[in-house]
Each structure stands twice: as C-alpha cells, then as structure tokens.
Enzyme design. Sequence first.
Site, short mmCIF file in Angstrom:
data_model
loop_
_atom_site.label_atom_id
_atom_site.label_comp_id
_atom_site.label_asym_id
_atom_site.label_seq_id
_atom_site.Cartn_x
_atom_site.Cartn_y
_atom_site.Cartn_z
N ASP A 143 0.76 -1.26 0.08
CA ASP A 143 -0.10 0.09 0.23
C ASP A 143 0.90 1.17 -0.11
OD1 ASP A 143 -2.98 0.64 1.11
OD2 ASP A 143 -1.77 2.36 1.09
N ASN A 194 -12.60 -3.27 3.04
CA ASN A 194 -13.88 -2.22 3.11
C ASN A 194 -14.51 -2.34 1.91
OD1 ASN A 194 -12.35 -1.19 5.37
ND2 ASN A 194 -11.10 -0.13 4.09
N HIS A 222 -10.03 -5.74 -2.90
CA HIS A 222 -8.77 -6.22 -2.52
C HIS A 222 -8.99 -6.37 -0.94
CE1 HIS A 222 -10.16 -1.77 -2.32
NE2 HIS A 222 -9.37 -1.70 -1.20
N HIS A 230 -6.85 -5.84 2.52
CA HIS A 230 -5.72 -5.18 3.20
C HIS A 230 -4.99 -6.19 4.06
CE1 HIS A 230 -6.78 -0.84 2.63
NE2 HIS A 230 -8.01 -1.43 2.21
#
Length: 112
Positions: free
Chosen positions: A30, A85, A98, A100
């Site tokens: 990230d 999210n 995605h 995390h």
Amino acid sequence: MPDCLFCQIIAGDIPAEVVAETSTAFAFRDVNPQAPLHVLVVPRTHAADVGELAEVEPGTVPELVRVARQVATEAGHDSYRLVVNTGAEAGQTVLHAHLHVLAGRALAWPPG
Ligand code: 5GP
Ligand code: ZN
C-alpha cells in the site's frame, strides 16, 4: 477496466512494489501504509468488491486469503489482520476488490 487504478497496477502501467503474484491474484505494498506490513491483495480479474468477486469468480476469493497468509507469514508475522472495506461508508476508495493485510504492530479493536 482501463480507468481502474488497480487494473493499471496489475498491467504494470502504474508502478507498485509487488510482493506476490499467482495466476489469479496480485499483491503489492500500500502506498500509504497503516502498519509496518501493509499489503493489498487483489484479483487479476476486475470486480468492484470482494462480494462481487465471489459471484463472478468464486474460486479466487480463497486464493486472495491464501496469498494474504503467505505474504504475512513470509514477512515473519503469524499475527495479522485482513480488512475488506466495501462501500464508501465503510471506507472503500478503490472500486477493485482488495484485501488489506496489516501486521507488525498491535491493532486496536473495535476499528474506527
Ligand atoms: P480502500 O480505501 O479502498 O479500502 O483501500 C485502497 C487503498 O489503496 C488505500 O489504503 C490506499 O492507500 C491505496 N492506494 C491508493 N492509491 C494507490 C496507489 O497508487 N498505489 C498503491 N500501492 N496503493 C494505493
Ligand atoms: Zn480493476
């Protein structure tokens, strides 16, 4: 999806620090890390979020989890958090599915 940021990263059109690649999954650091290890694990196939991916390419969802575990453990972390999210109110800003992977510090609960 030509206008999708993560599709462009997968294609190599936008640089990223790649940490793992499989035939269906792609993992890179990230750009704004929230923990000492902060990696995004994404499907090569464009889907807006992980729930949509589960509908269109269900076998790739466990592959994302498998790669996330591999990334964390290869970095020396047997304790890590996966965050997904979904939707603006939940904090999703990039509309390509995605996970995390966060590790390397104590993580509070409940999340903000
Ligand atoms: P979301 O907010 O959608 O759950 O997560 C999107 C993540 O993508 C954010 O943590 C953000 O820092 C990361 N991100 C946004 N733009 C870029 C970029 O150009 N390169 C990389 N490597 N990460 C990005
Ligand atoms: Zn995409």
